[in-house]
Design a protein around this motif. Structure first.
Motif, PDB file in Angstrom:
ATOM      1  N   THR A  32       9.208  -2.099  -6.585  1.00 35.49           N
ATOM      2  CA  THR A  32       8.689  -1.104  -5.785  1.00 35.49           C
ATOM      3  C   THR A  32       9.396  -0.765  -4.530  1.00 35.49           C
ATOM      4  O   THR A  32       8.640   0.203  -3.726  1.00 35.49           O
ATOM      5  CB  THR A  32       7.169  -1.285  -5.868  1.00 35.49           C
ATOM      6  OG1 THR A  32       7.163  -2.737  -5.126  1.00 35.49           O
ATOM      7  CG2 THR A  32       6.517  -1.506  -7.089  1.00 35.49           C
ATOM      8  N   SER A  41       5.816   1.363   3.402  1.00 34.50           N
ATOM      9  CA  SER A  41       5.285   1.080   2.102  1.00 34.50           C
ATOM     10  C   SER A  41       3.896   0.227   2.034  1.00 34.50           C
ATOM     11  O   SER A  41       3.968  -0.903   2.507  1.00 34.50           O
ATOM     12  CB  SER A  41       6.074   0.327   0.997  1.00 34.50           C
ATOM     13  OG  SER A  41       5.769   0.451  -0.218  1.00 34.50           O
ATOM     14  N   ASP A  55       0.458  -1.491   0.559  1.00 38.66           N
ATOM     15  CA  ASP A  55      -0.628  -2.374  -0.202  1.00 38.66           C
ATOM     16  C   ASP A  55      -2.056  -1.948   0.285  1.00 38.66           C
ATOM     17  O   ASP A  55      -2.008  -1.849   1.510  1.00 38.66           O
ATOM     18  CB  ASP A  55      -0.153  -3.826  -0.170  1.00 38.66           C
ATOM     19  CG  ASP A  55      -0.988  -4.491  -1.607  1.00 38.66           C
ATOM     20  OD1 ASP A  55      -1.318  -3.784  -2.082  1.00 38.66           O
ATOM     21  OD2 ASP A  55      -1.095  -5.661  -1.479  1.00 38.66           O
ATOM     22  N   TYR A 114       5.112   5.308   1.227  1.00 37.04           N
ATOM     23  CA  TYR A 114       4.688   5.001  -0.243  1.00 37.04           C
ATOM     24  C   TYR A 114       3.640   4.133  -0.261  1.00 37.04           C
ATOM     25  O   TYR A 114       3.376   3.524   0.769  1.00 37.04           O
ATOM     26  CB  TYR A 114       6.014   4.509  -0.675  1.00 37.04           C
ATOM     27  CG  TYR A 114       7.153   5.201  -0.800  1.00 37.04           C
ATOM     28  CD1 TYR A 114       7.781   6.048  -2.056  1.00 37.04           C
ATOM     29  CD2 TYR A 114       8.365   4.916   0.262  1.00 37.04           C
ATOM     30  CE1 TYR A 114       8.676   6.867  -1.680  1.00 37.04           C
ATOM     31  CE2 TYR A 114       9.434   5.535   0.161  1.00 37.04           C
ATOM     32  CZ  TYR A 114       9.716   6.609  -0.774  1.00 37.04           C
ATOM     33  OH  TYR A 114      10.676   7.175  -0.700  1.00 37.04           O
ATOM     34  N   HIS A 138       2.553   1.127  -2.912  1.00 32.47           N
ATOM     35  CA  HIS A 138       2.704   0.421  -3.787  1.00 32.47           C
ATOM     36  C   HIS A 138       1.584  -0.459  -4.450  1.00 32.47           C
ATOM     37  O   HIS A 138       1.834  -1.301  -5.311  1.00 32.47           O
ATOM     38  CB  HIS A 138       4.152  -0.612  -3.796  1.00 32.47           C
ATOM     39  CG  HIS A 138       3.877  -1.340  -2.556  1.00 32.47           C
ATOM     40  ND1 HIS A 138       4.201  -0.941  -1.316  1.00 32.47           N
ATOM     41  CD2 HIS A 138       3.275  -2.754  -2.746  1.00 32.47           C
ATOM     42  CE1 HIS A 138       4.012  -2.294  -0.440  1.00 32.47           C
ATOM     43  NE2 HIS A 138       3.414  -3.146  -1.155  1.00 32.47           N
TER      44      HIS A 138
END
Length: 189
Positions: free
Chosen positions: A19, A50, A52, A90, A92
């Protein structure tokens, strides 16, 4: 390209799930909200972030968890305050609802922010301003402020004038009614 990787579990250097964005040349790993905000405040915006969502970052006395969404909200405020576009981003996260919320927030901010004067690399366009131009800009902004003050005063005076005209009209009507009343009284005699 520098990537800021926000995740409490997934190691971006192992990239087991595949990822990590492929264009990442340099990855910085932060685990929680505090590390995320401190990194950006210290180094500025990276090229890519990115996210979470679930960071297992228990915070405050209420046991309120700081999530990737909190980081995204902070990032939007940071970009607004510094007049910057968001870096490429992004999500992920394995949490589909959290991932959708983060993506929606950031995408909506990008739509809103398109009107700002920034280039495609998400860096502000800077114009060299000499001392003479700086003085001209200062005078221009001062003139704009003065103009706004004059407009406000004119609007206030216009409404005052309308009230004055209405009062004068009412006085004329009142005088005319007195004349008519006097004429009626005299007519009855």
């Amino acid at each position: 390209m520098k990537t800021l990787w926000l995740d409490d579990l997934r190691n971006p250097f192992l990239n087991i799930e595949g990822t990590v964005p492929l264009e990442s040349k340099h990855v910085e790993w932060v685990l929680n909200f505090d590390q995320f905000t401190q990194w950006i405040e210290r180094f500025g915006l990276p090229d890519i972030i990115s996210f979470d969502h679930d960071l297992a970052d228990v915070y405050d006395n209420d046991r309120q968890e700081k999530t990737g969404m909190d980081c995204a909200k902070w990032l939007v405020d940071y970009c607004l305050n510094h007049q910057l576009n968001l870096p490429r981003h992004y999500v992920h996260s394995a949490n589909p609802v959290g991932a959708k919320n983060i993506s929606t927030l950031l995408d909506n901010f990008n739509k809103y922010n398109k009107s700002n004067l920034v280039n495609e690399d998400s860096k502000p366009i800077s114009f060299p301003i000499g001392e003479q131009n700086e003085k001209l800009l200062t005078k221009l902004f001062q003139s704009i402020g003065d103009s706004q003050e004059i407009i406000t005063t004119l609007k206030y005076n216009q409404s005052k004038m309308k009230r004055f005209e209405m009062a004068a009209t009412l006085r004329d009507v009142e005088k005319r009614l007195i004349e008519i009343s006097t004429a009626l009284i005299n007519f009855k005699k």
